[in-house]
Design an enzyme around this catalytic site. Sequence first.
Site, PDB file in Angstrom:
ATOM      1  N   THR B  95       1.066  -1.299   0.111  1.00 48.35           N
ATOM      2  CA  THR B  95       0.055  -0.087  -0.078  1.00 48.35           C
ATOM      3  C   THR B  95       0.809   1.227  -0.066  1.00 48.35           C
ATOM      4  O   THR B  95       1.555   1.500   0.810  1.00 48.35           O
ATOM      5  CB  THR B  95      -0.941  -0.060   1.202  1.00 48.35           C
ATOM      6  OG1 THR B  95      -1.756  -1.078   1.048  1.00 48.35           O
ATOM      7  CG2 THR B  95      -1.734   1.539   1.206  1.00 48.35           C
ATOM      8  N   LYS B 170      -7.105   1.369  -3.077  1.00 47.72           N
ATOM      9  CA  LYS B 170      -6.828   1.127  -1.839  1.00 47.72           C
ATOM     10  C   LYS B 170      -7.066   2.355  -0.863  1.00 47.72           C
ATOM     11  O   LYS B 170      -7.384   2.074   0.446  1.00 47.72           O
ATOM     12  CB  LYS B 170      -5.242   0.352  -1.725  1.00 47.72           C
ATOM     13  CG  LYS B 170      -5.041   0.355  -0.408  1.00 47.72           C
ATOM     14  CD  LYS B 170      -5.532  -1.123   0.164  1.00 47.72           C
ATOM     15  CE  LYS B 170      -5.390  -1.323   1.646  1.00 47.72           C
ATOM     16  NZ  LYS B 170      -4.188  -2.224   1.945  1.00 47.72           N
ATOM     17  N   LYS B 238       0.183   5.519   8.212  1.00 47.40           N
ATOM     18  CA  LYS B 238       1.086   5.578   7.223  1.00 47.40           C
ATOM     19  C   LYS B 238       0.031   5.654   5.961  1.00 47.40           C
ATOM     20  O   LYS B 238       0.195   6.780   5.261  1.00 47.40           O
ATOM     21  CB  LYS B 238       1.801   4.384   6.651  1.00 47.40           C
ATOM     22  CG  LYS B 238       2.467   4.306   5.553  1.00 47.40           C
ATOM     23  CD  LYS B 238       2.992   2.911   4.910  1.00 47.40           C
ATOM     24  CE  LYS B 238       1.966   2.191   4.318  1.00 47.40           C
ATOM     25  NZ  LYS B 238       2.063   1.022   3.809  1.00 47.40           N
TER      26      LYS B 238
END
Lengths: 289, 289
Positions: B95, B170, B238
């Site tokens: 990701t 995502k 993150k």
Amino acid sequence: MIVGFAGIGVMGKSMAGHILDKGYEVHVYNRTPSKAQELIDRGAVWQDSPGQLAAACDVIVTMLGYPQDVEQVYTGEDGLIPHAKAGSYLIDMTTSSPLLARRLAEQGQGKGLHVLDAPVSGGDVGAKNAKLSIMVGGEQADFEAVLPLLEILGSNIVLQGGPGAGQNTKMCNQIAIASNMIGVTEAIVYAEKAGLDPKKVLKSIETGAAGSFSLSNLVPRMLDGDFEPGFYVKHFIKDMGIALESAAEMKLELPGLKLAESLYRKLADAGYADKGTQALYKLWADPKD
Amino acid sequence: MIVGFAGIGVMGKSMAGHILDKGYEVHVYNRTPSKAQELIDRGAVWQDSPGQLAAACDVIVTMLGYPQDVEQVYTGEDGLIPHAKAGSYLIDMTTSSPLLARRLAEQGQGKGLHVLDAPVSGGDVGAKNAKLSIMVGGEQADFEAVLPLLEILGSNIVLQGGPGAGQNTKMCNQIAIASNMIGVTEAIVYAEKAGLDPKKVLKSIETGAAGSFSLSNLVPRMLDGDFEPGFYVKHFIKDMGIALESAAEMKLELPGLKLAESLYRKLADAGYADKGTQALYKLWADPKD
């Protein structure tokens, strides 16, 4: 046993209809009498006031709008509590204040009445199909006494605790929905802004950890431009207001709920109060509509 | 066809293992070599650097930590892009940043490489059971070429668009989860504060409009005091950071995501960076733990 029903809106009409269908004698009262006509045509008996309804019935179910409506119908001069027969059951299925629910239960108890709070989730479709989730606050014995009646209306009926516990459970329901509505809406506006096909994005994300009822059921309506209520923006704002008040009472900070309430207020101010909650999308899509 | 795999963490180990099990020759590289030992024992070939891995393989899959790791492994002096054979396929399943994904695809194209972004959802369990949802960005022909390989790893594989589209999808996934985590956590802390039994509340609300993966899967862990990762708080921060950056780039305001990121930062500062995302509950339950 005669069942009274006050509050013949979209939900109440389906619910009172189910009780009629089971063969009960049902008496009805509604602020706007015309909305009760269909039930009367099907055999329901009209009563002119909450007080008259209470005097005629053994169990009274209420499905009203705002907490102030509940207070008025229960405690007003011509209200349910002053006129109900000793031993009657009063079941408020409105989404309303937990504090008010406790207060009404106490007042009722003083007069030998059994007062329960029993808000629902499942919306108009759940009411129509008698598949409501019913969250009950009240005494165990009272719950057992009214359970057969509630089973006519719902499929997931849980006694959550004493008076007010049903309303508090409904607040949990609304709190979970509130932030999730922001999440699914932001996900979709991000998708569009990033040049993705949002329906394809749904296909990738709805079966996994991002999956939710709102994502699978309300996002497709957003994308189809269908902003009709399901669940009204104005009612959602009411519910979030009750939850925030109740949280403040408990000295509990709920920043997600606070944000959701402020966004939905902004949405209502922009003219969407009478649309469905999926209209939150409009805050990004065309804020000046 | 020789398959390279860089990034042998919890996810990567399961994924590379599935490819091995299908009979492919698999070469591996990892920053910490010891983590690759089990795969080597099962027949994988060790390579000392991303560059050596690239030189030896036809398709290279990467499953790394942060965007800076991706950038280093792809573009560093001893990286994949400088050393990959012309015609190779490079698939980044980390990701990571949509912008970086587009940049890598461009750089790769200049050298005759096929670079795809293909982040996943489904977590360690999805990786283990080869049931990942894989969101792909890249060219249609490249997608078709690597699809048989991806089908070894996942069960819901969608080409979302050109380079970066996988990462953007995502991001949509994480954006939806972010606010929902606030909602389910607030619902549960409200329930406890109101004196309800939160597990009973779940029973009332999880099947209706408040229902979600997080409500049904992470709230029970909160209530059982199980804060082990599933999905790390630090990795979620993150991801939310990437999404906020990407949204800012598109001049898109996402107040729910912003709130979630700030709450999770607070949680990490309180010492929960290495716990699972359900630890958000701790912000209310015992902020000083």
